[in-house]
Design an enzyme around this catalytic site. Structure first.
Site, PDB file in Angstrom:
ATOM      1  N   ASP A 108      46.497  57.436  58.359  1.00 56.27           N
ATOM      2  CA  ASP A 108      47.284  56.908  57.349  1.00 56.27           C
ATOM      3  C   ASP A 108      48.135  57.433  55.981  1.00 56.27           C
ATOM      4  O   ASP A 108      48.570  57.714  54.954  1.00 56.27           O
ATOM      5  CB  ASP A 108      46.264  56.155  56.564  1.00 56.27           C
ATOM      6  CG  ASP A 108      45.688  57.045  55.841  1.00 56.27           C
ATOM      7  OD1 ASP A 108      44.929  57.983  55.831  1.00 56.27           O
ATOM      8  OD2 ASP A 108      44.086  56.363  55.041  1.00 56.27           O
ATOM      9  N   SER A 144      48.639  78.867  62.932  1.00 54.44           N
ATOM     10  CA  SER A 144      49.577  79.673  62.949  1.00 54.44           C
ATOM     11  C   SER A 144      50.095  79.558  61.172  1.00 54.44           C
ATOM     12  O   SER A 144      51.417  80.613  61.077  1.00 54.44           O
ATOM     13  CB  SER A 144      50.414  78.420  63.356  1.00 54.44           C
ATOM     14  OG  SER A 144      51.735  77.684  62.924  1.00 54.44           O
ATOM     15  N   ARG A 158      39.003  54.362  56.917  1.00 54.13           N
ATOM     16  CA  ARG A 158      38.197  54.258  55.965  1.00 54.13           C
ATOM     17  C   ARG A 158      39.322  52.662  55.310  1.00 54.13           C
ATOM     18  O   ARG A 158      38.473  51.867  54.749  1.00 54.13           O
ATOM     19  CB  ARG A 158      38.355  55.136  54.549  1.00 54.13           C
ATOM     20  CG  ARG A 158      37.306  54.721  53.694  1.00 54.13           C
ATOM     21  CD  ARG A 158      37.188  55.471  53.032  1.00 54.13           C
ATOM     22  NE  ARG A 158      38.203  56.693  52.544  1.00 54.13           N
ATOM     23  CZ  ARG A 158      38.479  58.544  52.462  1.00 54.13           C
ATOM     24  NH1 ARG A 158      37.634  58.897  52.076  1.00 54.13           N
ATOM     25  NH2 ARG A 158      39.346  58.928  52.679  1.00 54.13           N
ATOM     26  N   GLY A 162      41.949  47.920  75.965  1.00 60.20           N
ATOM     27  CA  GLY A 162      41.714  46.973  76.347  1.00 60.20           C
ATOM     28  C   GLY A 162      40.696  46.396  75.944  1.00 60.20           C
ATOM     29  O   GLY A 162      40.548  45.493  76.499  1.00 60.20           O
ATOM     30  N   ARG A 187      49.405  83.474  60.517  1.00 58.30           N
ATOM     31  CA  ARG A 187      50.710  83.880  62.083  1.00 58.30           C
ATOM     32  C   ARG A 187      51.791  84.463  61.486  1.00 58.30           C
ATOM     33  O   ARG A 187      51.751  85.246  61.078  1.00 58.30           O
ATOM     34  CB  ARG A 187      50.524  84.118  63.502  1.00 58.30           C
ATOM     35  CG  ARG A 187      48.703  84.689  63.163  1.00 58.30           C
ATOM     36  CD  ARG A 187      48.381  84.683  64.847  1.00 58.30           C
ATOM     37  NE  ARG A 187      46.736  84.858  65.286  1.00 58.30           N
ATOM     38  CZ  ARG A 187      45.960  85.443  66.459  1.00 58.30           C
ATOM     39  NH1 ARG A 187      46.823  84.922  67.389  1.00 58.30           N
ATOM     40  NH2 ARG A 187      44.958  85.603  66.700  1.00 58.30           N
ATOM     41  N   THR A 233      44.525  63.890  59.019  1.00 60.08           N
ATOM     42  CA  THR A 233      43.488  62.609  59.293  1.00 60.08           C
ATOM     43  C   THR A 233      42.971  62.223  60.317  1.00 60.08           C
ATOM     44  O   THR A 233      44.477  61.475  60.888  1.00 60.08           O
ATOM     45  CB  THR A 233      44.114  62.013  57.721  1.00 60.08           C
ATOM     46  OG1 THR A 233      42.807  60.908  57.916  1.00 60.08           O
ATOM     47  CG2 THR A 233      44.948  61.745  57.521  1.00 60.08           C
ATOM     48  N   ASP A 258      42.578  58.629  60.732  1.00 59.73           N
ATOM     49  CA  ASP A 258      42.796  57.364  60.166  1.00 59.73           C
ATOM     50  C   ASP A 258      44.044  56.943  60.517  1.00 59.73           C
ATOM     51  O   ASP A 258      44.919  56.198  60.546  1.00 59.73           O
ATOM     52  CB  ASP A 258      42.485  57.367  58.358  1.00 59.73           C
ATOM     53  CG  ASP A 258      41.593  57.328  58.061  1.00 59.73           C
ATOM     54  OD1 ASP A 258      40.382  57.947  59.252  1.00 59.73           O
ATOM     55  OD2 ASP A 258      41.005  57.003  57.430  1.00 59.73           O
ATOM     56  N   ASP A 301      45.117  61.914  52.893  1.00 56.95           N
ATOM     57  CA  ASP A 301      45.595  61.069  51.246  1.00 56.95           C
ATOM     58  C   ASP A 301      44.815  61.584  50.364  1.00 56.95           C
ATOM     59  O   ASP A 301      45.452  62.017  49.551  1.00 56.95           O
ATOM     60  CB  ASP A 301      44.561  59.938  51.879  1.00 56.95           C
ATOM     61  CG  ASP A 301      46.001  58.548  50.367  1.00 56.95           C
ATOM     62  OD1 ASP A 301      46.519  59.086  50.391  1.00 56.95           O
ATOM     63  OD2 ASP A 301      44.873  58.240  49.382  1.00 56.95           O
ATOM     64  N   ARG A 337      32.749  50.061  78.364  1.00 58.28           N
ATOM     65  CA  ARG A 337      33.304  48.648  79.101  1.00 58.28           C
ATOM     66  C   ARG A 337      32.262  48.672  80.354  1.00 58.28           C
ATOM     67  O   ARG A 337      32.337  47.783  80.550  1.00 58.28           O
ATOM     68  CB  ARG A 337      34.852  48.918  79.151  1.00 58.28           C
ATOM     69  CG  ARG A 337      35.189  48.156  80.419  1.00 58.28           C
ATOM     70  CD  ARG A 337      36.638  48.629  80.657  1.00 58.28           C
ATOM     71  NE  ARG A 337      37.050  48.208  79.946  1.00 58.28           N
ATOM     72  CZ  ARG A 337      38.098  46.741  79.322  1.00 58.28           C
ATOM     73  NH1 ARG A 337      37.634  45.962  80.244  1.00 58.28           N
ATOM     74  NH2 ARG A 337      38.525  46.428  78.205  1.00 58.28           N
ATOM     75  N   GLY A 396      38.511  65.568  55.123  1.00 57.70           N
ATOM     76  CA  GLY A 396      36.828  64.758  56.005  1.00 57.70           C
ATOM     77  C   GLY A 396      37.810  65.900  57.087  1.00 57.70           C
ATOM     78  O   GLY A 396      39.013  65.792  57.254  1.00 57.70           O
ATOM     79  N   ARG A 406      37.306  30.620  80.913  1.00 61.31           N
ATOM     80  CA  ARG A 406      38.242  31.376  81.820  1.00 61.31           C
ATOM     81  C   ARG A 406      37.921  32.564  83.403  1.00 61.31           C
ATOM     82  O   ARG A 406      38.772  32.136  83.503  1.00 61.31           O
ATOM     83  CB  ARG A 406      39.864  31.441  81.223  1.00 61.31           C
ATOM     84  CG  ARG A 406      40.487  31.171  80.242  1.00 61.31           C
ATOM     85  CD  ARG A 406      41.702  31.011  80.108  1.00 61.31           C
ATOM     86  NE  ARG A 406      41.805  32.781  79.417  1.00 61.31           N
ATOM     87  CZ  ARG A 406      41.462  32.954  77.910  1.00 61.31           C
ATOM     88  NH1 ARG A 406      40.944  32.252  77.246  1.00 61.31           N
ATOM     89  NH2 ARG A 406      41.204  34.115  77.732  1.00 61.31           N
ATOM     90  N   ARG A 453      35.489  62.884  64.947  1.00 64.17           N
ATOM     91  CA  ARG A 453      36.122  63.696  64.135  1.00 64.17           C
ATOM     92  C   ARG A 453      35.958  65.759  64.269  1.00 64.17           C
ATOM     93  O   ARG A 453      36.572  66.288  63.765  1.00 64.17           O
ATOM     94  CB  ARG A 453      35.436  64.251  62.790  1.00 64.17           C
ATOM     95  CG  ARG A 453      35.988  63.418  61.988  1.00 64.17           C
ATOM     96  CD  ARG A 453      36.530  63.054  60.331  1.00 64.17           C
ATOM     97  NE  ARG A 453      35.758  64.046  59.759  1.00 64.17           N
ATOM     98  CZ  ARG A 453      34.791  63.799  59.120  1.00 64.17           C
ATOM     99  NH1 ARG A 453      35.517  62.087  58.504  1.00 64.17           N
ATOM    100  NH2 ARG A 453      34.796  64.361  58.394  1.00 64.17           N
ATOM    101  N   ARG A 506      34.886  67.273  49.880  1.00 63.95           N
ATOM    102  CA  ARG A 506      35.347  66.264  49.202  1.00 63.95           C
ATOM    103  C   ARG A 506      34.936  66.842  47.276  1.00 63.95           C
ATOM    104  O   ARG A 506      33.636  66.917  46.979  1.00 63.95           O
ATOM    105  CB  ARG A 506      35.070  64.831  49.194  1.00 63.95           C
ATOM    106  CG  ARG A 506      35.209  64.831  51.147  1.00 63.95           C
ATOM    107  CD  ARG A 506      34.940  62.954  51.009  1.00 63.95           C
ATOM    108  NE  ARG A 506      35.318  62.726  51.909  1.00 63.95           N
ATOM    109  CZ  ARG A 506      36.147  62.496  52.818  1.00 63.95           C
ATOM    110  NH1 ARG A 506      37.859  62.375  52.284  1.00 63.95           N
ATOM    111  NH2 ARG A 506      36.227  62.149  53.902  1.00 63.95           N
TER     112      ARG A 506
HETATM  113  O1  F6P Z   1      39.566  59.610  55.681  1.00 61.13           O
HETATM  114  C1  F6P Z   1      38.818  60.223  57.333  1.00 61.13           C
HETATM  115  C2  F6P Z   1      37.062  59.706  57.412  1.00 61.13           C
HETATM  116  O2  F6P Z   1      37.245  60.122  59.120  1.00 61.13           O
HETATM  117  C3  F6P Z   1      37.272  58.184  57.681  1.00 61.13           C
HETATM  118  O3  F6P Z   1      37.933  57.463  58.459  1.00 61.13           O
HETATM  119  C4  F6P Z   1      36.027  58.100  57.153  1.00 61.13           C
HETATM  120  O4  F6P Z   1      35.428  56.313  56.442  1.00 61.13           O
HETATM  121  C5  F6P Z   1      35.795  59.417  56.142  1.00 61.13           C
HETATM  122  O5  F6P Z   1      36.934  60.388  56.578  1.00 61.13           O
HETATM  123  C6  F6P Z   1      33.922  59.513  56.606  1.00 61.13           C
HETATM  124  O6  F6P Z   1      34.342  60.240  55.397  1.00 61.13           O
HETATM  125  P1  F6P Z   1      32.765  61.656  55.039  1.00 61.13           P
HETATM  126  O7  F6P Z   1      32.827  62.639  56.105  1.00 61.13           O
HETATM  127  O8  F6P Z   1      32.974  61.896  53.495  1.00 61.13           O
HETATM  128  O9  F6P Z   1      31.905  61.000  55.286  1.00 61.13           O
END
Ligand code: F6P
Length: 332
Positions: A129, A22, A171, A185, A25, A125, A127, A103, A154, A11, A211, A264, A72
């Site tokens: 992660d 960067s 993901r 928030g 260069r 990424t 994410d 990842d 909001r 992604g 409330r 993205r 991918r």
């Molecule tokens: O890994 C980054 C990400 O944006 C995830 O948050 C999302 O699930 C996935 O890629 C979507 O991938 P694709 O671009 O293959 O649909």
């Protein structure tokens, strides 16, 4: 080392272009030639490469996406695919490789490193992660985009007195949801790392109304359930599933927004441009010094190298402190 290659895979993430610029260069500065590999590992397998100059990377620092394009590649997960990739690198005289991505991309970098290609990874990424590094490229821009969207939702949520469920990317991880939800928030933040009880959340929403609250925002990471994967025909957004549950259990008007791919794109933030710029030049220096089989990362204020085997074998924990505060505030 005389010649290096650069690719982006998986992604796309804002800041990738800053890293490509960067790295290119910095490599040219150090007397290396640079090959741009198109469409990630798939392009590598097909030998889709071109010679890069300083001018190839002009006017891209401010653009999200990746000028090298991305893909991918299921073929690259096979040993045949990986052998083809190595063959093309050797045929083009590429002695070192910089791979930029998340990842799956870094697992691919480890595979090439194991096959003897000096490789350095740059985490990228939305994410966020990737273990060991505080930040991956793209996270800051995506989180700001999500906060902006939450803020806009909001406005209308409070006018109409509605519940709004907002699904953000992530993901397998809740870093983006947690950061954007807290800064936006949100009353509730649902992430894959933490189990939740939908009835408790609905009771909490109703207590909030009792409330005097007039609306509520629930931020959901896409990875908490539903289905998200390469088979697009089966895509069920978890945001809509949660929205339906909340509507039925509370009897309150509930709207759902899936932020999706807008997270993205957009102009990369200062942080993503700066990180991309630093990661790119650090990766080149690591290749020159033979510090390979690593990723570049940031820990606090310090740019550091981390072992790629450890990085890909580790699940990045969420920030428990952020989660604790989010939970505490949801009660009020
Ligand atoms: O890994 C980054 C990400 O944006 C995830 O948050 C999302 O699930 C996935 O890629 C979507 O991938 P694709 O671009 O293959 O649909």
């Amino acid at each position: 080392m005389k010649r290096i290659g650069i690719l982006t895979s998986g992604g796309d993430a804002p800041g990738m272009n800053a890293a490509i610029r960067s790295a290119t260069r910095a490599a040219l500065y150090h007397g290396l030639s640079v090959v741009g590999i198109c469409r990630g590992y798939q392009g590598l397998i097909e030998g889709d490469m071109f010679e890069m100059t300083s001018r190839s990377v002009g006017d891209i620092i401010q653009r999200a996406g990746t000028m090298l394009r991305s893909a991918r590649s299921p073929e690259f997960t096979t040993s045949e695919g990986q052998k083809k990739a190595v063959w093309h690198l050797e045929a083009r005289g590429v002695e070192g490789l910089i791979v930029i991505g998340g990842d799956g991309t870094l697992k691919g970098a480890k595979a090439l490193s194991d096959l003897g290609i000096p490789t350095v990874g740059i985490p990228a990424t939305v994410d966020n992660d990737i273990a060991y590094t505080d930040y991956a490229l793209g996270f800051d821009t995506a989180a700001n985009t999500a906060v902006d969207a939450i803020t806009k939702i909001r406005d209308t949520a409070s006018s109409h007195g509605r519940n709004n469920v907002i699904e953000v990317m992530g993901r397998d991880a809740g870093h983006l949801a947690l950061a954007a939800g807290l800064a936006g928030g949100a009353e509730y933040i649902l992430i894959p790392e933490k189990p939740f009880d939908i009835q408790k959340i609905c009771d909490g929403i109703q207590k909030g109304y009792a409330r005097g609250k007039t609306h509520s925002i629930i931020v959901v990471a896409e990875g908490v359930g539903g289905y998200s994967g390469p088979d697009e025909s089966r895509y069920d957004s978890v945001g809509f599933i949660i929205g339906q549950e909340v509507r039925e259990r509370t009897g309150l008007e509930t709207r759902v927004t899936v932020l999706g791919y807008i997270q993205r794109g957009g102009t990369p933030t200062r942080q993503d441009r700066l990180l991309g710029t630093m990661f790119g030049s650090k990766a080149v220096e690591a290749l020159i010094q033979g510090d390979t089989g690593k990723i570049v990362g940031i820990s606090g204020e310090e740019f550091r190298m981390f072992d790629i085997c450890e990085v890909v074998a580790t699940r990045k924990p969420i920030n428990e402190e952020l989660y604790r505060v989010a939970t505490l505030l949801s009660e009020m």
